[in-house]
Design a protein around this motif. Structure first.
Motif, PDB file in Angstrom:
ATOM      1  N   LEU A  58       0.260  -1.172   0.218  1.00  0.00           N
ATOM      2  CA  LEU A  58       0.432  -0.079  -0.048  1.00  0.00           C
ATOM      3  C   LEU A  58       0.963   1.242   0.258  1.00  0.00           C
ATOM      4  N   ASP A  59       1.977   1.559   0.625  1.00  0.00           N
ATOM      5  CA  ASP A  59       3.165   2.343   0.905  1.00  0.00           C
ATOM      6  C   ASP A  59       3.677   2.414  -0.796  1.00  0.00           C
ATOM      7  N   LEU A  60       3.740   2.361  -2.001  1.00  0.00           N
ATOM      8  CA  LEU A  60       4.016   2.243  -3.226  1.00  0.00           C
ATOM      9  C   LEU A  60       3.747   2.958  -3.685  1.00  0.00           C
ATOM     10  N   GLU A  61       4.838   4.334  -4.245  1.00  0.00           N
ATOM     11  CA  GLU A  61       4.147   5.124  -5.139  1.00  0.00           C
ATOM     12  C   GLU A  61       5.268   4.626  -6.407  1.00  0.00           C
ATOM     13  N   VAL A  62       4.554   4.817  -7.500  1.00  0.00           N
ATOM     14  CA  VAL A  62       4.945   4.433  -8.977  1.00  0.00           C
ATOM     15  C   VAL A  62       5.125   5.196  -9.845  1.00  0.00           C
ATOM     16  N   ASP A  63       6.150   5.151  -9.965  1.00  0.00           N
ATOM     17  CA  ASP A  63       6.398   6.435 -11.093  1.00  0.00           C
ATOM     18  C   ASP A  63       6.127   5.824 -12.791  1.00  0.00           C
ATOM     19  N   TYR A  64       5.101   6.105 -12.721  1.00  0.00           N
ATOM     20  CA  TYR A  64       5.406   5.731 -14.371  1.00  0.00           C
ATOM     21  C   TYR A  64       6.006   6.336 -15.290  1.00  0.00           C
ATOM     22  N   PRO A  65       5.968   7.664 -15.410  1.00  0.00           N
ATOM     23  CA  PRO A  65       7.326   7.959 -16.509  1.00  0.00           C
ATOM     24  C   PRO A  65       8.220   7.465 -16.794  1.00  0.00           C
ATOM     25  N   LEU A  66       9.204   6.734 -15.290  1.00  0.00           N
ATOM     26  CA  LEU A  66      10.481   6.558 -15.362  1.00  0.00           C
ATOM     27  C   LEU A  66      10.050   4.385 -15.724  1.00  0.00           C
TER      28      LEU A  66
END
Length: 104
Positions: free
Chosen positions: A25-33
Motif C-alpha cells: 500500500l505504501d508504494l509510489e509508482v513512477d509511471y514515466p520512469l
C-alpha cells in the motif's frame, strides 16, 4: 481515442487495485520512469522486451533489502538505470554489451 487524463486515471486505478491486492500500500509508482524503460527496451530489442524489462526491474528492486518508501524508490531507480544500460542499442541495430559491468 483516450486522452492523457483518462490514461493517467486508468493507471492510477489499476495501480491502486494491484497495490491493495498485493498488500504493498505504501508504494509510489513512477509511471514515466517505468513506461520510459519499457518503451526504450521495446525499441532496442522488440515489443515483448518492454514488459519483461519492467518485471525484472521490479524483481531486482524487491530483492533489495529496503525499509521505507524512499529506499524502495531508490532501488527501483537503480534497477532502471542498470536495465537501460544493459539494453542500449548499438549503431548496427543490436543490443550493446553494456551489461558486463552492471552487477548490483
Amino acid at each position: 481515442m483516450s486522452s492523457p487524463d483518462n490514461d493517467h486515471r486508468s493507471l492510477d486505478d489499476i495501480t491502486r487495485r494491484l497495490t491493495q491486492a498485493l498488500q504493498i500500500l505504501d508504494l509510489e509508482v513512477d509511471y514515466p520512469l517505468l513506461l520510459g524503460l519499457a518503451a526504450d527496451t521495446s525499441r532496442a530489442v522488440g515489443p515483448d522486451a518492454g514488459p519483461i524489462s519492467t518485471f525484472l526491474v521490479g524483481y531486482a528492486a524487491g530483492m533489495t533489502s529496503t525499509s521505507g518508501t524512499q529506499a524502495a524508490t531508490d532501488a527501483v531507480e537503480r534497477a532502471v538505470g542498470v536495465a537501460r544500460q544493459a539494453t542500449e542499442k548499438t549503431g548496427d541495430g543490436g543490443v550493446e554489451d553494456g551489461w558486463a559491468h552492471t552487477a548490483q
